[in-house]
Write a protein that holds these residues in place. Structure first.
Motif, PDB file in Angstrom:
ATOM      1  N   ARG A 114      -8.942 -14.051  -1.518  1.00 15.94           N
ATOM      2  CA  ARG A 114      -9.242 -12.648  -1.165  1.00 15.94           C
ATOM      3  C   ARG A 114      -7.948 -11.847  -1.014  1.00 15.94           C
ATOM      4  NH1 ARG A 114     -13.015 -15.118   3.003  1.00 15.94           N
ATOM      5  NH2 ARG A 114     -10.955 -15.359   3.871  1.00 15.94           N
TER       6      ARG A 114
ATOM      7  N   GLU B 186       0.833  -1.214   0.000  1.00 15.92           N
ATOM      8  CA  GLU B 186       0.000   0.000   0.000  1.00 15.92           C
ATOM      9  C   GLU B 186       0.860   1.254   0.000  1.00 15.92           C
ATOM     10  OE1 GLU B 186      -4.273  -0.287   2.112  1.00 15.92           O
ATOM     11  OE2 GLU B 186      -2.625  -0.894   3.415  1.00 15.92           O
TER      12      GLU B 186
ATOM     13  N   GLN C 170      -6.495 -11.179  -4.467  1.00 15.67           N
ATOM     14  CA  GLN C 170      -7.243 -10.101  -5.119  1.00 15.67           C
ATOM     15  C   GLN C 170      -6.880  -8.747  -4.521  1.00 15.67           C
ATOM     16  OE1 GLN C 170      -9.225 -10.495  -7.929  1.00 15.67           O
ATOM     17  NE2 GLN C 170      -8.866  -8.293  -7.872  1.00 15.67           N
ATOM     18  N   ARG C 171      -6.741  -8.712  -3.200  1.00 11.26           N
ATOM     19  CA  ARG C 171      -6.389  -7.454  -2.527  1.00 11.26           C
ATOM     20  C   ARG C 171      -5.028  -6.941  -3.017  1.00 11.26           C
ATOM     21  NH1 ARG C 171      -5.600  -5.892   3.521  1.00 11.26           N
ATOM     22  NH2 ARG C 171      -5.732  -3.646   3.271  1.00 11.26           N
ATOM     23  N   CYS C 172      -4.060  -7.851  -3.159  1.00 14.53           N
ATOM     24  CA  CYS C 172      -2.735  -7.455  -3.647  1.00 14.53           C
ATOM     25  C   CYS C 172      -2.831  -6.868  -5.054  1.00 14.53           C
ATOM     26  CB  CYS C 172      -1.776  -8.644  -3.635  1.00 14.53           C
ATOM     27  SG  CYS C 172      -1.243  -9.106  -1.969  1.00 14.53           S
ATOM     28  N   TYR C 173      -3.591  -7.517  -5.925  1.00 17.25           N
ATOM     29  CA  TYR C 173      -3.750  -6.987  -7.286  1.00 17.25           C
ATOM     30  C   TYR C 173      -4.482  -5.642  -7.254  1.00 17.25           C
ATOM     31  CZ  TYR C 173      -1.832 -11.090  -9.619  1.00 17.25           C
ATOM     32  OH  TYR C 173      -0.990 -12.068 -10.071  1.00 17.25           O
ATOM     33  N   ASP C 174      -5.501  -5.525  -6.409  1.00 15.14           N
ATOM     34  CA  ASP C 174      -6.234  -4.258  -6.295  1.00 15.14           C
ATOM     35  C   ASP C 174      -5.319  -3.125  -5.837  1.00 15.14           C
ATOM     36  OD1 ASP C 174      -8.555  -5.535  -7.082  1.00 15.14           O
ATOM     37  OD2 ASP C 174      -9.411  -5.655  -5.064  1.00 15.14           O
ATOM     38  N   LEU C 175      -4.346  -3.463  -4.986  1.00 17.49           N
ATOM     39  CA  LEU C 175      -3.414  -2.447  -4.472  1.00 17.49           C
ATOM     40  C   LEU C 175      -2.291  -2.127  -5.464  1.00 17.49           C
ATOM     41  CD1 LEU C 175      -3.120  -3.612  -0.766  1.00 17.49           C
ATOM     42  CD2 LEU C 175      -4.228  -1.522  -1.606  1.00 17.49           C
TER      43      LEU C 175
END
Length: 148
Positions: free
Chosen positions: A105, A82, A108-113
């Motif tokens: 999850r 982040e 996905q969070r890592c890719y979203d960040l």
């Protein structure tokens, strides 16, 4: 006149010394001779990336590729990711997440960040070794764009 591409330093944030050695050995085996800067915890890695003043200005001229373990002794790799992607001086640096977690999850969070690649470290040595070998081949064909 500027060279067409810049030497990329690999920042490896990995607290497991055995994994760190394996990663480095396989990167070298793939013919990648770039400088590898190892960090065993998030605090020292962030100090390197953002400098003493915390601005990240120190990394504005660096060409970095970041290998990031998510399970570190002092903070989570998610926190580091982040901060890297939120800072204008480091947000373009590619981040490869290398971790034992295969929770969808979290992936996905890592890719979203903003993570560029997510690699699950298999728990067994041979599987991990194969994943790192593939990572070395990946490094040998990419060039990190400069922030010019």
């Amino acid at each position: 006149m500027q060279p067409p591409f810049h030497a990329v330093s690999i920042v490896m944030i990995e607290d497991d010394e055995g994994h760190a050695r394996l990663i480095e050995r396989n990167i070298r085996r793939a013919g990648v001779n770039n400088e590898i800067l190892p960090f065993r915890d998030g605090t020292s890695a962030l100090e390197f990336l953002f400098g003493a003043d915390g601005s990240g200005e120190v990394s504005s001229r660096r060409h970095l590729l970041i290998l990031l373990d998510l399970n570190l002794p002092d903070m989570t790799g998610i926190d580091i990711l982040e901060r890297i992607k939120a800072n204008p001086n480091t947000k373009r640096s590619p981040v490869v997440v290398l971790t034992t977690t295969d929770d969808s999850r979290e992936i996905q969070r890592c890719y979203d960040l903003g993570a560029n690649v997510y690699i699950t470290k298999p728990v067994n040595y041979e599987g991990f070794s194969n994943a790192i070998r593939q990572l070395g081949l990946f490094f040998s064909v990419i060039q990190v764009p400069g922030n010019s």
